[in-house]
Enzyme design. Structure first.
Site, PDB file in Angstrom:
ATOM      1  N   CYS A 207     -29.632   1.640  24.695  1.00 45.12           N
ATOM      2  CA  CYS A 207     -29.104   1.987  26.009  1.00 45.12           C
ATOM      3  C   CYS A 207     -30.235   1.854  27.012  1.00 45.12           C
ATOM      4  O   CYS A 207     -31.402   1.794  26.639  1.00 45.12           O
ATOM      5  CB  CYS A 207     -28.618   3.427  26.041  1.00 45.12           C
ATOM      6  SG  CYS A 207     -27.195   3.733  24.991  1.00 45.12           S
TER       7      CYS A 207
ATOM      8  N   GLY B 250     -27.514  -2.644  27.178  1.00 47.84           N
ATOM      9  CA  GLY B 250     -26.193  -2.105  26.869  1.00 47.84           C
ATOM     10  C   GLY B 250     -25.153  -2.727  27.770  1.00 47.84           C
ATOM     11  O   GLY B 250     -25.336  -2.768  28.982  1.00 47.84           O
TER      12      GLY B 250
ATOM     13  N   ASN C   7     -30.904   7.666  25.906  1.00 44.31           N
ATOM     14  CA  ASN C   7     -31.235   6.473  25.141  1.00 44.31           C
ATOM     15  C   ASN C   7     -31.860   6.949  23.834  1.00 44.31           C
ATOM     16  O   ASN C   7     -32.923   7.556  23.855  1.00 44.31           O
ATOM     17  CB  ASN C   7     -32.222   5.603  25.940  1.00 44.31           C
ATOM     18  CG  ASN C   7     -32.741   4.402  25.169  1.00 44.31           C
ATOM     19  OD1 ASN C   7     -33.764   3.850  25.518  1.00 44.31           O
ATOM     20  ND2 ASN C   7     -32.054   3.977  24.127  1.00 44.31           N
ATOM     21  N   GLY C   8     -31.191   6.681  22.721  1.00 45.91           N
ATOM     22  CA  GLY C   8     -31.730   7.101  21.433  1.00 45.91           C
ATOM     23  C   GLY C   8     -30.638   7.611  20.524  1.00 45.91           C
ATOM     24  O   GLY C   8     -29.456   7.308  20.713  1.00 45.91           O
TER      25      GLY C   8
ATOM     26  N   TYR D 210     -38.219  -7.534  20.108  1.00 47.37           N
ATOM     27  CA  TYR D 210     -36.960  -8.132  20.534  1.00 47.37           C
ATOM     28  C   TYR D 210     -36.282  -7.463  21.723  1.00 47.37           C
ATOM     29  O   TYR D 210     -35.827  -8.142  22.640  1.00 47.37           O
ATOM     30  CB  TYR D 210     -35.990  -8.158  19.347  1.00 47.37           C
ATOM     31  CG  TYR D 210     -34.584  -8.579  19.701  1.00 47.37           C
ATOM     32  CD1 TYR D 210     -34.304  -9.873  20.144  1.00 47.37           C
ATOM     33  CD2 TYR D 210     -33.518  -7.683  19.617  1.00 47.37           C
ATOM     34  CE1 TYR D 210     -33.004 -10.255  20.480  1.00 47.37           C
ATOM     35  CE2 TYR D 210     -32.219  -8.064  19.946  1.00 47.37           C
ATOM     36  CZ  TYR D 210     -31.973  -9.345  20.373  1.00 47.37           C
ATOM     37  OH  TYR D 210     -30.702  -9.713  20.711  1.00 47.37           O
TER      38      TYR D 210
END
Ligand code: SF4
Length: 489
Positions: free
Chosen positions: A8, A34, A108-109, A248
């Site tokens: 995210c 996202g 985020n996580g 990435y």
């Protein structure tokens, strides 16, 4: 494409009259993290208002929805669901009213103990409206007996474990926090007098803000009329920043964990060329993710790099698979070889990772069909052998080709002349602080944060079920599920 899925992206701004519009732009820059939903919550100092919807940032907002978000502070989120279903109720920000006042949060996580905390809360009478792991934080905050929103936030966060970069808002404050291990990134920027928080610095660039520093692992920053305040309320923990951000996820024009993603990724390619050289005529990156490493590979090897594969940027989530009879386009819809670059050449294909191997196999086939004399596959990270439990969507271990096959078996499956992966030492040598600051669990299977036993058992059991096909014991590679896929292509 056969990749780990991004997690995210989060964004926050305090002290700017165009906060919602700037958040909208910031989310544009973070769209790669996202694509399922996007949301913005803004505050005018007394009231938090929310707008969120499924789809890309472009689909989720229009002039009217942005105009309905007045105020000098805002937080925003782009989501790809790693925990919880893909539906608008699970989209962030989540906004609630509580005894501490209004509260908005973006995450985020992945909270590894969300299941057990949720069970405990439900037993005590809590009613959950989503199945997002983030909602447990909201409940813990609302139930906290600490006085004041900052103390209640610290109290709530102290009860969860795992990977989190939260951006949060009360009617008169914006706050950002990273978990003590620092799994996910969170940067601080400045735009005039306004303060900004964001997952990656490419969002700062887009709005013309200056990168100041990262939120440190375990640090809570509070942005208010008094400026920026830093708190360190959590017990320190060994650092475990996600190395896959550099490999990435993050955009190459970003700085994450204080380092240029482009520079790290290029160095991965240089190191790969030293560790796994190839006698070849041309280096061809698999776009877009293999480009930086291919530049580094070309630098170190002296072999020229050419864009021998062209990506169609207009194939999105909404690509509709045609009916079976004309479905055999496979990866060709997204990538097309440039015959003039490839024909008659010994080609080194450079990519950032191989997950299941299905796409890589199709690309090798495509490059051979375009006339390559030899195809050598080089991967700028070690073999991916374990799933991620820290906010990244990964397949089960049994589906990871490197978890169940030797290098020679992978080479045969891909039909490449050779395959080479960067070593673990090579990978960690390319980032500042090396192994001591990074999580590399998807390459090692060694996890820095433990899971509750039932969750680990459930996930691990799926990896080790006897009903899963056994790894082949002969040199003949037999991958029933993959073979099926390759027939279709
Ligand atoms: S397991 Fe891999 S993807 Fe997950 S946090 Fe660790 S390095 Fe990143």
């Amino acid at each position: 494409m056969d990749k780990f899925r991004e997690e995210c992206g989060v964004f926050g701004i305090f002290g700017h009259g165009e906060s919602a519009n700037l958040t909208y732009l910031g989310l544009y820059a973070l769209q790669h993290r996202g694509q399922e939903s996007a949301g913005i919550a803004a505050s005018d100092g007394t009231q938090i208002r929310l707008s969120k919807a499924m789809g890309y940032v472009n689909d989720a907002f229009d002039a009217n929805s942005l105009a309905s978000l007045p105020g000098e502070m805002a937080i925003g989120h782009v989501r790809y669901s790693t925990a919880g279903e893909s539906k608008v109720a699970n989209a962030h920000p989540i906004v609630i009213d509580s005894v501490h006042g209004q509260f908005a949060i973006c995450h985020n996580g992945n909270l590894v103990n969300a299941g057990e905390v949720r069970e405990m809360l439900v037993r005590e009478g809590a009613i959950f409206q989503t199945n997002s792991d983030t909602e447990v934080i909201v409940h813990l905050y609302a139930r906290s007996r600490e006085v004041g929103s900052e103390r209640a936030i610290v109290d709530a966060i102290s009860q969860v474990r795992g990977a989190f970069s939260f951006v949060m808002m009360t009617p008169n404050r914006v706050m950002g926090v990273r978990d003590p291990h620092g799994f996910r990134p969170l940067a601080i920027g400045k735009l005039g007098d306004a303060w900004v928080l964001c997952s990656e610095t490419c969002a700062l660039d887009l709005i013309g803000a200056r990168y100041v520093r990262d939120v440190e692992p375990g640090e809570l920053v509070v942005l208010s009329e008094s400026g920026i305040k830093s708190l360190k309320p959590f017990a320190p923990a060994p650092q475990a920043q996600c190395i896959f951000e550099h490999v990435y996820f993050a955009r190459p024009d970003s700085y994450v964990f204080g380092e240029s993603v482009n520079e790290v990724r290029t160095e991965l390619g240089r190191t790969l060329a030293q560790e796994c050289p190839a006698d070849a005529d041309v280096i061809v990156p698999i776009p877009d993710s293999g480009v930086c490493a291919a530049v580094g590979f070309s630098d170190a090897s002296g072999i020229p790099m050419r864009m021998g594969l062209i990506r169609n940027h207009y194939v999105g989530r909404t690509f509709i698979q045609p009916q079976q009879s004309i479905r055999h386009f496979g990866v060709k819809v997204k990538l097309n070889p440039v015959r003039s670059i490839i024909e008659g050449k010994r080609v080194v294909l450079v990519d950032d990772s191989i997950v299941r191997g299905t796409t890589s196999r199709k690309i090798v086939r495509m490059v051979r069909a375009a006339g390559a004399r030899e195809v050598h596959m080089r991967i700028s990270c070690p073999p991916t052998v374990s799933p991620c439990f820290y906010g990244v969507d990964t397949p089960r271990r049994s589906e990871l080709i490197a978890a169940t096959h030797t290098l020679e078996e992978i080479r045969k499956y891909l039909n490449a002349d050779s395959v080479g992966y960067l070593s673990h030492e090579g990978l960690t040598s390319c980032v500042r602080g090396g192994q001591s600051r990074y999580c590399t669990s998807c390459y090692t299977g060694v996890y820095p944060v433990a899971f509750p036993r039932d969750e680990a058992a459930y996930l691990q059991l799926a990896l080790k079920l006897n009903s899963e096909p056994e790894p082949p014991t002969t040199t003949e590679v037999v991958l029933p599920s993959l073979e099926k896929d390759s027939i279709a292509s």
